[in-house]
Design an enzyme around this catalytic site. Structure first.
Site, PDB file in Angstrom:
ATOM      1  CG  HIS A  90      76.090   6.513  13.377  1.00  0.00           C
ATOM      2  ND1 HIS A  90      75.332   5.595  12.715  1.00  0.00           N
ATOM      3  CD2 HIS A  90      77.305   5.933  13.546  1.00  0.00           C
ATOM      4  CE1 HIS A  90      76.052   4.490  12.489  1.00  0.00           C
ATOM      5  NE2 HIS A  90      77.242   4.670  12.992  1.00  0.00           N
ATOM      6  CG  ASP A  91      74.102  14.228  15.747  1.00  0.00           C
ATOM      7  OD1 ASP A  91      73.422  14.480  14.722  1.00  0.00           O
ATOM      8  OD2 ASP A  91      74.179  15.011  16.716  1.00  0.00           O
ATOM      9  CB  VAL A  94      74.561  11.983   8.706  1.00  0.00           C
ATOM     10  CG1 VAL A  94      73.565  12.194   7.573  1.00  0.00           C
ATOM     11  CG2 VAL A  94      75.191  10.600   8.600  1.00  0.00           C
ATOM     12  CG  ASP A  98      72.322  18.351  12.615  1.00  0.00           C
ATOM     13  OD1 ASP A  98      72.530  17.145  12.885  1.00  0.00           O
ATOM     14  OD2 ASP A  98      71.721  18.728  11.596  1.00  0.00           O
ATOM     15  CB  SER A 100      70.143  15.429  11.867  1.00  0.00           C
ATOM     16  OG  SER A 100      71.494  15.038  11.727  1.00  0.00           O
ATOM     17  N   PRO A 187      81.007   5.923   6.708  1.00  0.00           N
ATOM     18  CG  PRO A 187      83.169   6.413   7.413  1.00  0.00           C
ATOM     19  CD  PRO A 187      81.733   6.735   7.689  1.00  0.00           C
ATOM     20  CG  ASP A 269      89.268  -5.103  22.563  1.00  0.00           C
ATOM     21  OD1 ASP A 269      89.771  -6.251  22.579  1.00  0.00           O
ATOM     22  OD2 ASP A 269      89.715  -4.150  23.225  1.00  0.00           O
ATOM     23  CG  ASP A 277      91.364  -1.505  26.651  1.00  0.00           C
ATOM     24  OD1 ASP A 277      91.274  -1.652  25.414  1.00  0.00           O
ATOM     25  OD2 ASP A 277      90.940  -2.357  27.455  1.00  0.00           O
TER      26      ASP A 277
HETATM   27  C1  HEM Z   1      86.292   4.448  10.440  1.00  0.00           C
HETATM   28  C2  HEM Z   1      85.046   4.292  10.051  1.00  0.00           C
HETATM   29  C3  HEM Z   1      84.072   3.461  10.830  1.00  0.00           C
HETATM   30  C4  HEM Z   1      83.413   2.369  10.370  1.00  0.00           C
HETATM   31  C5  HEM Z   1      83.492   1.775   8.978  1.00  0.00           C
HETATM   32  C6  HEM Z   1      82.612   1.878  11.464  1.00  0.00           C
HETATM   33  C7  HEM Z   1      81.780   0.772  11.380  1.00  0.00           C
HETATM   34  C8  HEM Z   1      81.103   0.217  12.437  1.00  0.00           C
HETATM   35  C9  HEM Z   1      80.279  -0.951  12.343  1.00  0.00           C
HETATM   36  C10 HEM Z   1      79.995  -1.712  11.064  1.00  0.00           C
HETATM   37  C11 HEM Z   1      79.830  -1.237  13.586  1.00  0.00           C
HETATM   38  C12 HEM Z   1      78.923  -2.389  13.995  1.00  0.00           C
HETATM   39  C13 HEM Z   1      77.486  -1.997  13.789  1.00  0.00           C
HETATM   40  C14 HEM Z   1      76.526  -3.139  13.837  1.00  0.00           C
HETATM   41  O1  HEM Z   1      76.910  -4.309  13.862  1.00  0.00           O
HETATM   42  O2  HEM Z   1      75.328  -2.853  13.817  1.00  0.00           O
HETATM   43  C15 HEM Z   1      80.361  -0.229  14.471  1.00  0.00           C
HETATM   44  C16 HEM Z   1      80.139  -0.178  15.822  1.00  0.00           C
HETATM   45  C17 HEM Z   1      80.603   0.840  16.632  1.00  0.00           C
HETATM   46  N1  HEM Z   1      81.268   1.968  16.228  1.00  0.00           N
HETATM   47 FE1  HEM Z   1      82.094   2.275  14.417  1.00  0.00          FE
HETATM   48  N2  HEM Z   1      82.787   2.672  12.550  1.00  0.00           N
HETATM   49  C18 HEM Z   1      83.676   3.655  12.221  1.00  0.00           C
HETATM   50  C19 HEM Z   1      84.086   4.680  13.024  1.00  0.00           C
HETATM   51  C20 HEM Z   1      83.651   4.891  14.311  1.00  0.00           C
HETATM   52  C21 HEM Z   1      83.910   6.079  15.082  1.00  0.00           C
HETATM   53  C22 HEM Z   1      84.654   7.297  14.568  1.00  0.00           C
HETATM   54  C23 HEM Z   1      83.336   5.890  16.298  1.00  0.00           C
HETATM   55  C24 HEM Z   1      83.281   6.817  17.479  1.00  0.00           C
HETATM   56  C25 HEM Z   1      84.131   7.786  17.706  1.00  0.00           C
HETATM   57  C26 HEM Z   1      82.738   4.567  16.278  1.00  0.00           C
HETATM   58  C27 HEM Z   1      82.116   3.968  17.353  1.00  0.00           C
HETATM   59  C28 HEM Z   1      81.525   2.732  17.328  1.00  0.00           C
HETATM   60  C29 HEM Z   1      81.029   2.053  18.520  1.00  0.00           C
HETATM   61  C30 HEM Z   1      81.185   2.535  19.945  1.00  0.00           C
HETATM   62  C31 HEM Z   1      80.433   0.874  18.083  1.00  0.00           C
HETATM   63  C32 HEM Z   1      79.744  -0.188  18.949  1.00  0.00           C
HETATM   64  C33 HEM Z   1      78.286   0.140  19.126  1.00  0.00           C
HETATM   65  C34 HEM Z   1      77.549  -0.766  20.082  1.00  0.00           C
HETATM   66  O3  HEM Z   1      78.151  -1.582  20.792  1.00  0.00           O
HETATM   67  O4  HEM Z   1      76.305  -0.658  20.134  1.00  0.00           O
HETATM   68  N3  HEM Z   1      82.931   4.008  15.059  1.00  0.00           N
HETATM   69  N4  HEM Z   1      81.131   0.646  13.743  1.00  0.00           N
END
Ligand code: HEM
Ligand SMILES: *[C@@H]1O[C@H](CO)[C@@H](O)[C@H](O)[C@H]1NC(C)=O
Ligand SMILES: *[C@@H]1O[C@H](CO)[C@@H](O)[C@H](O)[C@H]1NC(C)=O
Ligand SMILES: *[C@@H]1O[C@H](CO)[C@@H](O)[C@H](O)[C@H]1NC(C)=O
Ligand SMILES: *[C@@H]1O[C@H](CO)[C@@H](O)[C@H](O)[C@H]1NC(C)=O
Length: 350
Positions: A90-91, A94, A98, A100, A187, A269, A277
């Site tokens: 997220h950093d 946006v 940095d 932010s 996204p 997952d 994994d």
């Molecule tokens: C492709 C676009 C992506 C979308 C649309 C997306 C969307 C989301 C959403 C909706 C959640 C759940 C948030 C919630 O319920 O509050 C999430 C969780 C998460 N995202 Fe993504 N994400 C994307 C890409 C990424 C990328 C690039 C990373 C890291 C390299 C990432 C890492 C994570 C992780 C680790 C969680 C779990 C957080 C937790 O357990 O607290 N995501 N993501």
């Protein structure tokens, strides 16, 4: 197709390189970025370096300090790995990597962390603890943006007890953070393939990076609210999303009963939300990806082929390392730009 084979070859070479004990990712971190991304093509673009702080903090190893605190935290609470990984993502998305995302709102500004998608973002207190320790031993030198990048790597690496991607350092901290910039850059869970590719593209990240970085969802949790539309009313006529496996949809409906409780969480997952994994891709390819943004990766033939390749854990780890280096270099502030915050939550002088 040819590109897909090339990706596989690059990944394989990288895996062999890692096995032979060479520094991983370093010289393979080349990407076909466009536009703003030119400087990132070698992973260390924009002036980032390996072990940037080695010569600057003589009394303390910055990287060992970060790792020590992060490993202790992840050991005590394994869900912290996903939180710290997401914080860095997220950093970077946006205003670049940095720091932010770390700034608290002030009387006059609503910062990034106050925007809608902040719900499950946490881990700020881990960054604060690291910052406090580094300020005590090497004041004014180590940026919050670098701490965030190192913490993400170390958090995921705890499971393996070794660094699973290289982190180039030398980022400076930004002084601007606006909630209004989050929406367009980050996204959404319901984004389609075209939108995702465009949003990654503006960060200099390509199709391979999109599919590979989505594999981060092999760890961590989501809220039912972000998937309920797929389960109950996808097109507004009370139906479910047909791209979701019907048996898995039934499982998800049990976990997320209608009307959806906004605080109910579920694993992304289901097999192993604490294990980093390649199971994300196995689930995805069986139409058990949780979000529309996951499922949509199968709607493009090139992207679907990459998702197939990434089922191989060695290919996934190698590619993930490469894509994280690229993501970690997005719009970074180096040289005379930015500052090194004293407190990660506040811009200096405020
Ligand atoms: C492709 C676009 C992506 C979308 C649309 C997306 C969307 C989301 C959403 C909706 C959640 C759940 C948030 C919630 O319920 O509050 C999430 C969780 C998460 N995202 Fe993504 N994400 C994307 C890409 C990424 C990328 C690039 C990373 C890291 C390299 C990432 C890492 C994570 C992780 C680790 C969680 C779990 C957080 C937790 O357990 O607290 N995501 N993501
Ligand atoms: C915040 O806004 C108030 C009222 O508009 C103004 O007086 C004050 O100077 C602002 N503070 C900063 C730090 O900009
Ligand atoms: C997160 O966003 C919500 C909705 O925009 C807001 O009400 C909440 O205060 C924010 N949380 C933090 C910690 O800023
Ligand atoms: C993808 O989503 C965008 C934004 O919601 C929309 O404008 C576009 O038409 C969609 N593209 C496809 C192929 O569905
Ligand atoms: C389904 O979605 C439509 C359009 O958004 C809405 O009018 C309707 O009330 C929804 N139905 C249910 C059962 O949520």
């Amino acid at each position: 197709m040819r590109k897909n084979i090339l990706v596989f070859l690059v990944a394989s070479i990288l895996v062999v390189g890692c096995m032979a004990g060479r520094g991983h990712g370093h010289d393979h971190a080349r990407g076909g970025g466009q536009g703003r991304a030119h400087g990132h093509e070698h992973g260390d673009g924009q002036g980032l370096k390996m072990h940037y702080y080695q010569s600057q903090c003589r009394s303390v190893s910055v990287e060992e300090t970060v790792r020590g605190i992060v490993w202790k935290k992840v050991d005590a609470d394994p869900t912290m790995a996903a939180k710290l990984l997401r914080l860095h993502y997220h950093d970077c998305f946006v205003r670049g990597c940095d720091g932010s995302i770390l700034l608290d709102p002030t009387q006059n500004t609503t910062t990034e962390k106050t925007a809608g998608p902040n719900r499950s973002i946490s881990g700020y207190e881990v960054i604060d603890e690291i910052k406090t320790k580094l300020e005590a031993n090497c004041p004014g030198i180590v940026s919050c943006a670098d701490i965030t990048a190192l913490a993400a790597r170390d958090a995921v690496s705890f499971q393996f007890q070794r660094e699973i991607w290289p982190v180039f350092t030398g980022r400076k901290d930004g002084i601007v953070s606006l909630a209004s910039e989050v929406g367009g850059n980050l996204p959404s869970a319901n984004a389609n393939f075209t939108t995702l590719l465009t949003q990654f593209g503006t960060k200099g990240l390509n199709l391979n990076d999109l599919v590979t970085l989505s594999g981060a969802h092999t760890i961590g949790i989501s809220h039912c609210a972000l998937v309920s539309r797929r389960l109950y009313n996808f097109t507004g006529i009370g139906d479910a999303d047909k791209s979701l496996d019907p048996v898995y949809a039934q499982t998800l409906r049990k976990l997320c009963p209608n009307p959806v409780n906004p605080t109910t969480v579920l694993e992304m997952d289901p097999k192993s939300s604490l294990s980093f994994d390649s199971d994300y891709y196995r689930a995805l390819n069986q139409h058990k990806g949780l979000f529309v943004s996951d499922a949509t990766l199968l709607t493009n033939s090139q992207s679907a082929l990459v998702a197939k390749d990434l089922e191989n854990p060695l290919v996934f780890f190698a590619q993930f390392a490469r894509s994280m280096v690229k993501m970690g270099a997005v719009e970074v502030l180096t040289g005379g730009q930015g500052e090194v915050r004293k407190n990660c939550r506040v811009v200096n002088g405020q």
